[in-house]
Motif scaffolding. Structure first.
Motif, PDB file in Angstrom:
ATOM      1  N   LEU A  62      -7.303  -1.384  -5.548  1.00 17.01           N
ATOM      2  CA  LEU A  62      -6.991  -0.144  -6.265  1.00 17.01           C
ATOM      3  C   LEU A  62      -7.895   0.006  -7.483  1.00 17.01           C
ATOM      4  O   LEU A  62      -8.447   1.079  -7.745  1.00 17.01           O
ATOM      5  N   ARG A 118       0.817  -1.204   0.000  1.00 15.13           N
ATOM      6  CA  ARG A 118       0.000   0.000   0.000  1.00 15.13           C
ATOM      7  C   ARG A 118       0.860   1.267   0.000  1.00 15.13           C
ATOM      8  O   ARG A 118       0.452   2.300  -0.522  1.00 15.13           O
ATOM      9  N   GLY A 166       3.016   2.151  -3.931  1.00 17.54           N
ATOM     10  CA  GLY A 166       2.299   2.225  -5.201  1.00 17.54           C
ATOM     11  C   GLY A 166       1.379   1.053  -5.502  1.00 17.54           C
ATOM     12  O   GLY A 166       1.152   0.734  -6.673  1.00 17.54           O
ATOM     13  N   ALA A 167       0.837   0.409  -4.466  1.00 18.86           N
ATOM     14  CA  ALA A 167      -0.073  -0.720  -4.677  1.00 18.86           C
ATOM     15  C   ALA A 167       0.569  -1.793  -5.546  1.00 18.86           C
ATOM     16  O   ALA A 167      -0.072  -2.375  -6.425  1.00 18.86           O
TER      17      ALA A 167
END
Lengths: 507, 507, 507, 507
Positions: free
Chosen positions: A303, A91, A94-95
């Motif tokens: 996301l 998380r 940048g996911a």
């Protein structure tokens, strides 16, 4: 625990790196590599953030506070704790913008230390040396320094239509042996993130026709003499943080490593010479990597759901029932991935080394589910965006007072600030319509074990066979007697130490 | 606990039943219905099998041994115990050949008793009567007698293109009220298995335009004066056990019930007159039904995997790698369904009434996953069979000595006895290529809440909205501030007592 | 031209037929078979309907009016005329309720007469006999009598995992030869519609391991001594025209034929003994059958579109935009199938025998398109119906005055008469949710050449290879030189006479 | 006929263009735009290649040799000639690397000139001026100069959840009118390739709530005072021909055009002020564009098939049967697209203006087929490549003598030269894994008319309605009488002149 600064300094060690046509003098500072080096440094610094201490670190049996990447789960609760750690890293980076972060790379060693004895005992050509102390020592070294050992297992593609091609391959192989160690030459085709690692975790996959000389598992410093790393073009966009919020974070690169007469001392050799041993590991060594992969895919699904919600809310299509039904597909995508993560933890088992390991079939098929659906859902997300994924102003245009009134009107919807829509569009473009994003998608497909191989290996398992208990229900419904279970199957013929990494029950 | 014999005797109670063009004098003995009555009797008898006592029964707080269908789960372990019960029923009754068995039907009342107060308080037109005692007393009645109350909620289809059509519908509605009770007339379109039940569990789904008179939730005996049950043709094949192992087990039928001035005493009325109350229940009353549905689908996926393994092993195609890869799809299908079951249990929550309830989104999307994939996988299974699902001899042909040598040669493969292949083929034909099987497949699609409605209801939840926490990750990646959470949303505006059936957390 | 009455009389010829466990004394009158016999008689009578004369018949070079099934297309226009004939038969016989009608069965002989010489010349074990006169004479016999010769090519399934299994198979094979002819014994596994034919068109598919003795192509009367036809259960519903408008039209059956020392005179032997010759025909002999199959699938797609329109109009869902979008999928399904039919005619070619033949790849991939999409679209149609495909009253219930008012209300929508909805529902149920319909769907999958075999045969063609012109565009875009075309390829190594049935150009 | 040189010179006309944050002084020479300008110049030069004269040009009725883009098809053969022209352009310009080449842009005017009268007669606010001479004169102007008029029809996205939003949109609208012409202000959101055009073809799509002022169809010079073109970032890679063979050919850009009080003389106004007229054109004006789109998609499918053949041949996987079956999917993809092209030509019709126009439904659903399958097939192609689409050396690395031996070994397979594999990989990467390729894919999705709109417009056609003849077969099978055809339907209520662009028959 290592800091980002310490990590960056360590990178300047004389390693030989090419990115595209450029030689990289210092990975930490060169424009082609510095962004991702910085992202990896961020990984280390996350461990020092006080508010994350409970999630990112633990205190080991000796009272030393360490990164959670070295934490050994021993029951379901501690496995979940480990998952929260991976999730937090994902998380914050940048996911999943760094699929081969150190916590992922190093997780391979969980399998090595769990039961190192067979690695040594099955070796061929070691003159009876015991490799176990070296394995353990190397793992200690990694842990003490919070180092990062990149996985270099992928061999050159050879002519798949004949087995004999394997022996002619330029694969890494032993060229000589002496009292101090071995000398290897050859190529590993894809070692993702190797450029940003401290060590190369050298290994190999079994393929029909592989020779004993090609079976080498060992640890090699990234700057070892004779090692050269050549990389495809970098997809990162150095310095374009505003316009390209994802790709500006850099590209971990997929490195081809040339080993030209590289010396490896015996204490860094984990296994040597036995193709049968290698055959047990295409799936098992990567189990922890794949478990984290499903966690990563679950986070990415979250996301995607969030982006679908934000962009349709912004453009106002969210109010239209059929659009809502389409958005709800992303809820299902996330739920199903989460289901695989949670259920694999719930149905975990104890390994010989006392590790609580998630159910392998469960997370493997989570990954299969992701791969079978991701291209459809990506297309769906982009279709929900309409033009918003592609046609939108740059920040410079936005800031131009002449254009601003027009652009504000163009970016205004029923909800949200116009400039926010730009930000959403940029992330969607970077993630799903760019060099950087496409490489990310491709990486999910071939990291570790491709789908077809998972399918084939699955079907070979004892529990998945017509003779096995999985077909008992069908037999009962059909009114057919259960067969005598065979004493010996193809699966059971495998070394028991390997099978014990699959699950504790049912064989 | 009720025995199968007691159940069968109770069916002969004067109920008015038509199946196709025939009037059924006694459901337990008429050739159109007796097979499924017998299957339901088997359900009851399973509870008396000593070796299944631990799975099928429990001892309640008063020391009485009861069917597990009355067991209230209070934590994850007891929920799993309940699941094992459902699974055992499913595995013993044809892997889901009776989707509306009593344990499923009665599970609806778990939600009623969990929090009965609002059912009464929200009523309109009851002159202030307290309906709670009646609800509880009715549930006691069911439990004491191990009765079976069939769900009759599905209203007539009206012109979907205008809301005003609803008021003109022949839906069941109150025609008069007096001191003793209410009188209702009208139709319920689909009440699966009502013919085989003791009671009709009358209810309704909210639709735009529904009138107060059409909102009736009540218990009505199957033989109440004025009740007539008319049924489509029966798909069962009475007496053809050998040739049709599945369809000979009977057809539970999908009954249309006509209520012609049926009197219902107040103590059997659960709710009256409030469309808003009805709107909270299309999904929530069926939650336990849907949880069991995913368990059923998981069991059926296991059956399909088993059948795929058995038939490809028999014909020898199992040895061919691409066939194995196709068979492995069924492993994934089963794993993913199991993942949803396990994860919904793991992520359960406590209801106001102290029930431990599985995570609703998790099992709902398990059902969505099944429905989105089942027609593809059914086609795949049949394709793996090739002609073996269709062209095979009857038992009479097999027993004919003139034909036997030819037929044995035709049914012989590398593994298994020739006659066993017949048995496998018969089950596959019945389950996937027959009137009976097609109805079974259709039932999965519309039982309770169709997919599109699940999607729409899901997207209305508080946690699935652009403003909610589910989009926080996307906002963080996009660099957008989190919005102030609204004080009141469409979801929060719903009665809290209803929301508490969704989960205990996160609103 | 033959009349239906003449056809029915001819069926009573002493043939030995079993359907399930019953022996059929007369196919034309027995309840298990008479409905389909009647449907085939209808086929013949269609040719005598004055208003259809232009479509159903033609006047041959000798001035004789004949059934269009004997018409030889010699250019695109006449091919289209032939297609209109097939379409007319299909539209008048239940939109494909008789997939193996005589016009389809006999179309196989178009390939035989087109170039009969190689059939004779390639034979082995004929002692130099010229088989050509016999082939032509047999075709004359069929045409003069408007006979029906059912295709019996499908061999027993053997253990697919080893080639040696083929020789052990109970496949039809030559047991002896003498001056008058040959004697054969063995089984053909699936000969669809053989029970309703005058002759059996005996043939075989090449498989690895097939022996010379198993290669027999010949014409055998349905009542030849030693021939026994055993059939699976019949799915037709004799006499239930009202309730079951489709399945009451009968079941063409998929016959297993036992040949027990059956004598075949030399003048009915088309080819003998050469596996290589047999290998050229799995696809080519069935080309005309497959062309008609795509026409049939196009007609069925039109039926599905019509049913989707009618049922959604009746229930009123048609007015809802997302439902309209779903209905439009059936427009696309029909258009794409039509595109393959039209384009295959447009891109046809002349065979050695002067026949204008449609483009083979084009109609083959039309069939692939149908099979890849039909299970999804069937599920979609049923989902658009909702309960209307399953839960509706019988005619007896409808006629019952007590029930009628309720039932009329239940079947009323914004458009159309209530009783019409019953009729629509019955057709949908019969076609897509019944034994009869499921068999119809399965038949499409395995008639003639299964998809995987089509794929494999396609990829072997000269024009579809990396070295061939199909990759020239890719090479040009990549900047790679075109290779020298090989003098000889696997494809070109095939007998030229066989390749000439693929297309006139491009080798 | 115009030369490439003339075209490039004309671009330097003072037009105001921004690409990202940069102002472009001269489109023909600026690094952000010059590559695509060059590609468009190549388009013009193709017409001067002697060996292509027959395909690229024709001699008109006045004896003047012209570009085939001005050729009017009057029968099927001439339509095919036109298609060969489009195909030739596509094959020579990167298999569709310039989707909005002049021949495509200008094809819109085929519909204008076919029947210009209604455009004028339906106008509102023109004070009775006859616009027809202006339309014809403008088309002459384009033809005489071989000019390029880019389509600018796409309006700003407004809040889709309420119709009133349309009136508030910054859409281009008339701000004043005088004797000489009109003055417009506002924005067109997406005008692909406008930067590279001579004229802007201004138009609009009907949307609920659109105002009379927003209905403007006109021709505007690209350098007209008040016109500013702002563009997203360019995805082309100027000068990287070796490494990026596709993206180095430039990016046609998707331009947002601001009209700030732009004056348009009456003789360049094609239509004004009538929303109903605008409603007839979202689909019809783009018919020729969409016909070419399916041709383009067919060519791209051929490229994909070729790439799949080349890369699997190179890596040797082509020899493996399941891989061959997967490659054959691309044969089917190409065949089905070709079927739609051929059949749309075959089933064409004559328009009022004497143009032979391909069948609209047929090519529309060809495009739908492409869009529904392309993301799956793209994923399939990349999966067939494995790592070969991503991990391969740059040319610089290849030329480095130190690396060459290793790299040659890595790129060697059973067939083909090692360096050729690089070239194949580069094209695949550029086309399917890059900013450039992703934009190309997105463009196919929204060019002209999105799929959902096609579906909705299709279902409104007279021939596709439950009352229409398309359901006659279903009615006949169901035994339902055909309805009286309504005198007037929603479709028939549309202006007849518009319907005549759909087909000449069947209303």
């Amino acid at each position: 625990m290592r800091t980002g600064k310490e990590y960056l300094e360590a990178l300047n060690d004389g390693r030989r790196v090419w990115v595209g046509d450029e030689f990289i003098d210092n990975v930490a500072t060169h424009p082609k590599t510095r962004a991702f080096a910085k992202l990896t440094a961020d990984f280390y610094d996350l461990h020092h953030r006080p508010e994350l201490e409970d999630v990112m670190t633990f205190v080991d049996e000796d009272g030393v506070r360490r990164s959670m990447m070295w934490f050994k789960p021993t029951d379901k609760e501690s496995l979940r704790r480990k998952r929260r750690y991976h999730e937090t890293v994902l998380r914050n980076l940048g996911a999943g913008a760094a699929p081969r972060s150190p916590d992922v790379n190093n997780s391979v060693f969980r399998t090595y230390v769990d039961d190192p004895r067979p690695w040594s005992d099955q070796s061929v050509g070691t003159d009876g040396r015991d490799l176990v102390p070296g394995i353990l020592e190397f793992c200690d070294l990694l842990r003490e320094g919070d180092l990062n050992a990149a996985i270099a297992f992928v061999d050159p593609q050879t002519d798949r239509s004949r087995d004999s091609a394997q022996a002619e391959s330029p694969n890494v192989h032993v060229v000589s042996t002496n009292d101090d160690g071995i000398v290897v030459s050859g190529v590993k085709s894809v070692a993702t993130g190797a450029v940003f690692a401290d060590y190369i975790n050298l290994g190999t996959f079994y393929k029909p026709g592989v020779t004993s000389e090609q079976i080498v598992f060992a640890g090699v410093p990234a700057n070892a003499p004779g090692v050269t790393m050549i990389n495809r073009e970098a997809n990162g966009r150095d310095g374009e943080e505003t316009e390209h919020p994802m790709s500006s974070q850099g590209d971990e690169l997929d490195t081809t490593i040339i080993f030209d007469n590289v010396f490896i001392p015996w204490e860094r050799v984990f296994h040597l010479g036995n193709p049968e041993h290698a055959s047990y590991y295409p799936q098992r060594v990567f189990d922890w990597v794949h478990y984290q992969a499903v966690v990563r895919e679950m986070v990415r699904a979250e996301l995607m759901l969030g982006l679908a919600l934000l962009i349709t809310e912004h453009t106002g299509t969210y109010a239209i029932p059929p659009v809502r039904a389409r958005v709800s597909q992303f809820v299902g995508f996330m739920q199903t991935l989460k289901a695989h993560v949670v259920a694999s933890e719930e149905d975990g088992f104890m390994t010989p080394g006392g590790t609580y390991k998630p159910n392998v079939l469960m997370f493997d098929f989570g990954r299969v589910f992701y791969l079978e659906n991701i291209s459809r859902l990506t297309a769906e997300l982009l279709d929900l965006c309409g033009r918003a994924s592609l046609v939108f102003p740059t920040e410079g245009q936005w800031q131009n007072p002449e254009f601003r009134p027009w652009l504000e009107a163009l970016q205004s919807g029923p909800v949200g600030r116009p400039h926010d829509r730009l930000k959403i569009s940029r992330v969607i473009r970077d993630y799903f319509m760019s060099d950087w994003g496409d490489r990310m998608a491709a990486f999910e497909g071939f990291n570790g074990t491709p789908i077809l191989l998972i399918r084939e290996l699955t079907i070979r398992r004892a529990e998945i066979s017509a003779a096995g208990p999985i077909a008992d229900l069908a037999r009962s419904i059909c009114g057919i007697e259960n067969p005598e279970r065979p004493e010996q199957t193809e699966y059971l013929a495998q070394a028991e130490y390997a099978r014990l990494q699959d699950s504790a029950a049912g064989r």
